[in-house]
Design an enzyme around this catalytic site. Structure first.
Site, PDB file in Angstrom:
ATOM      1  N   SER A 194       2.894  18.887  36.120  1.00  0.00           N
ATOM      2  CA  SER A 194       1.601  19.099  35.356  1.00  0.00           C
ATOM      3  C   SER A 194       1.778  17.976  34.072  1.00  0.00           C
ATOM      4  O   SER A 194       2.708  17.499  33.988  1.00  0.00           O
ATOM      5  CB  SER A 194       1.575  20.370  34.623  1.00  0.00           C
ATOM      6  OG  SER A 194       0.230  20.258  33.707  1.00  0.00           O
ATOM      7  N   TYR A 196       4.152  27.554  29.681  1.00  0.00           N
ATOM      8  CA  TYR A 196       3.918  26.896  30.554  1.00  0.00           C
ATOM      9  C   TYR A 196       4.200  25.561  30.540  1.00  0.00           C
ATOM     10  O   TYR A 196       4.710  24.945  31.540  1.00  0.00           O
ATOM     11  CB  TYR A 196       2.368  27.034  30.736  1.00  0.00           C
ATOM     12  CG  TYR A 196       1.443  26.087  31.919  1.00  0.00           C
ATOM     13  CD1 TYR A 196       1.478  26.588  33.105  1.00  0.00           C
ATOM     14  CD2 TYR A 196       1.209  24.799  31.697  1.00  0.00           C
ATOM     15  CE1 TYR A 196       0.979  25.959  34.238  1.00  0.00           C
ATOM     16  CE2 TYR A 196       0.706  24.039  32.772  1.00  0.00           C
ATOM     17  CZ  TYR A 196       0.517  24.500  33.825  1.00  0.00           C
ATOM     18  OH  TYR A 196       0.085  23.893  35.031  1.00  0.00           O
TER      19      TYR A 196
END
Length: 676
Positions: A553, A566
């Site tokens: 990501s 996350y």
């Protein structure tokens, strides 16, 4: 029904039962009259299954349509058996109108035999008689004068003349047994032809059952009996990557595993080695299974490391023997030797591994060898199995017509022969990646915690010859290993892994619980580690390299608010890419990553609540979140799952062969996340 409709119905009925003929094997025909659109007068036509078609799924579009008068006129210009291959090109000058499908090599058989309807099939029972040492005498004993015998001849124009002559000399006959090959039957009507075909097949089955001895393959060899299902599948999963790596020495192959009772019983018997060495006989079988299989000569209970070592020795011997076979029979005008690797590998107690350029080809090769086992059993039950001579097998395998057919095949897709496992592929980005890899030619295992979503995605891609569903919880080592095992049992091995499974919890530091942290890291950091570890073990065993891709990501390099669990898990994944790239490069395994951002539409994570949480963080309506992310990028473009899939393909599709340890941003340009 019209003549072609009637022919298709008969073909489908016969092809639906594997006892009648194998996949894409055999052909059927019908003759009839129609009005010639040029002269306005009647003309006799032949409708016959075209080249490469399958009886069970045949449609009218798969029929070749020829003028019968022109086809039969070829007898007058036939130059003889030494030049019979030239007649295949002549069939094109006999076509009616556009002609439908391309005429096959067996067209002459159907046109020259004086009967309105003709079936040529490859039933196991018929081939058993055809390959028995005293097949002609057994045919007489089984059928009397109702079925005649035709000596072996390679399919072609001369075989058509031979069958036509035998029919003319035996007006009472309903068909023939073709030595070493199969059966041909005929009839005045389509229904009569079908009945005659089935009479030959069922009469031969009954004859073999009643006349045959009980144990045609001999006694069970101590230690060679089938393992328990659990042990058999475990050992098959461990051996599959090794076997596939060996079978891919010349060209990457896809595999298929068969552990049926028919196979396991054959592998346990004392006649396994001598019968396997004789190879298959029917041309359709032989072209898929090669001259003979590779047979492991160790008991089922031998230590796994001993079996692996012996496989490597036997593979080297097989390649040497195959080259010798080629050199024994090749002529100056023979096509160049193709691959020297086996198409069939038999492991006592475990089963059969079959190989081909794709899953369907590998599966069908295995099905054909099961047919061959049934044929050998039948022949040995009433006589001695005596297939066609090795020289004849070579003439078929390296037939100029077969070579021309291979050259007409379309160019393989970039990922043809590659086997991929994609985690979290039941929806969103993972599903888009799986669909793209499959579209580029890969076989794909769809791994997801949601079994229904995985099954739906696999079915949407095309079913078990293209994609299989695997239920997997990536946080459990046992479940991950089971997913990898399921992949290698489905397709023979594993070449490409995409670590995509994930979830997201968007909370400030003070609201993030220990459970939030553990769950986030278990699924993405630990899950990616477990999947990469299990897959790398299989890839190393294969010895033909591979790719591991992490869907990380933008957040792995960019510190956003309310995102500690996350972002930290994604940073863990990003560094795994670098660590594994350095460690696995020596095995030819490349490890790369993709850093998406702002994938809202079609994203499973965003649909699961992450979108609402991030929208609240940024103070925008959830339905506008995609637009918001797009506007903050340099390119002002929204990122979709297909864009991430495109990056995965770019990393694995063959152009970046010297790239490893790379992270590719797919974020439409986020300057703060530029890699430094």
């Amino acid at each position: 029904m019209t003549v072609p409709e009637e022919l298709v119905a008969r073909s489908n009925a016969l092809g639906a039962d594997p006892r009648n003929t194998n996949y894409a094997g055999g052909n059927t025909s019908a003759k009839g009259s129609t009005v010639d659109p040029v002269t306005g007068g009647p003309t006799e036509l032949l409708w016959v299954k075209g080249s490469g078609g399958d009886l069970g799924t045949l449609t009218e579009a798969g029929l070749a349509v020829l003028r019968l008068d022109r086809l039969r006129a070829l007898v007058e210009v036939y130059p003889g058996v030494e030049r019979e291959d030239e007649m295949v090109a002549a069939f094109d000058y006999c076509l009616h109108g556009r002609g439908g499908a391309a005429p096959s090599i067996d067209t002459a058989m159907h046109g020259l035999v004086d009967a309105p309807h003709v079936d040529h099939l490859h039933p196991d029972s018929g081939i058993a008689l055809a390959t028995a040492a005293d097949g002609a005498a057994l045919t007489k004993e089984c059928f009397g004068d109702r079925v005649a015998w035709v000596d072996w001849r390679r399919p072609g124009f001369q075989l058509g003349l031979d069958i036509a002559a035998v029919k003319a000399a035996n007006p009472q006959a309903i068909g023939v047994i073709l030595g070493g090959h199969g059966i041909t039957a005929w009839g005045a009507t389509s229904m009569e032809c079908q009945r005659n075909s089935l009479e030959i097949i069922h009469t031969a089955e009954k004859f073999l059952a009643e006349r045959g001895k009980a144990e045609p393959f001999g006694a069970v060899v101590p230690g060679f009996a089938a393992l328990s299902e659990k042990d058999r599948l475990s050992r098959a999963a461990a051996l599959a990557p090794v076997v596939r790596g060996l079978a891919s020495t010349d060209q990457r192959q896809v595999g298929h595993y068969t552990g049926s009772e028919v196979v396991l019983e054959f592998l346990a018997r004392e006649k396994l080695a001598p019968l396997a060495a004789l190879g298959t006989s029917c041309p359709d079988h032989f072209l898929r299974t090669k001259v003979r299989p590779l047979v492991v000569d160790l008991p089922a209970t031998a230590p796994l490391e001993d079996v692996v070592a012996r496989l490597k020795e036997l593979h080297a011997e097989y390649r040497t023997e195959y080259r010798a076979y080629y050199e024994r029979h090749a002529t100056p005008d023979s096509p160049a030797m193709r691959g020297a690797d086996p198409a069939i590998v038999l492991v006592p107690g475990v089963g059969m591994f079959s190989f081909g350029k794709d899953k369907q080809t590998a599966r069908v090769a295995g099905e054909f060898y099961v047919n061959a086992i049934n044929v050998m059993r039948g022949a040995e039950a009433v006589s001695t199995y005596a297939p066609i001579a090795e020289s004849e097998k070579f003439r078929i395998e390296y037939w100029a017509l077969e070579e021309a057919k291979l050259k007409r095949l379309p160019k393989p897709k970039p990922l043809a022969g590659r086997i991929a496992l994609v985690t979290g592929a039941g929806s969103g980005i993972g599903k888009a990646i799986a669909e793209r890899l499959a579209a580029e030619g890969a076989c794909v295992a769809i791994a997801d915690l949601n079994a229904d979503a995985a099954a739906e995605a696999a079915q949407g891609i095309g079913g078990p010859d293209k994609a299989v569903a695997v239920t997997a919880d990536v946080t459990e080592a046992g479940a991950v290993q089971a997913a990898v095992d399921a992949t290698v049992l489905a397709f023979g091995g594993i070449d490409l892994v995409v670590n995509n499974a994930g979830l997201s919890i968007s909370k400030p530091l003070l609201e993030t619980t220990e459970r939030d942290w553990d769950l986030q890291h278990d699924v993405m950091a630990k899950g990616s580690f477990l999947v990469s570890q299990a897959a790398a073990k299989a890839m190393v065993a294969q010895g033909i390299g591979g790719d591991i891709v992490y869907i990380s990501s933008k957040n792995s390099v960019f510190a956003g608010p309310n995102n500690v669990a996350y972002g930290a898990a994604k940073a863990d994944q990003a560094h795994q890419v670098r660590l594994l790239a350095a460690e696995l490069g020596g095995h030819g395994i490349r490890v790369n990553g993709v850093n998406p951002d702002g994938v809202v539409r079609g994203s499973g994570i965003f649909a699961g609540g992450w979108g609402a949480q991030r929208a609240a963080v940024y103070g925008v309506p959830e339905e506008k979140l995609g637009e918001f992310y797009a506007q903050r990028t340099i390119l002002k473009r929204e990122v979709l799952p297909g864009h991430v899939a495109a990056a995965v393909f770019a990393l694995t599709g063959g152009d970046l062969t010297h790239t490893t340890g790379l992270h590719v941003p797919v974020d439409a340009g986020v300057a703060a996340a530029f890699l430094r």
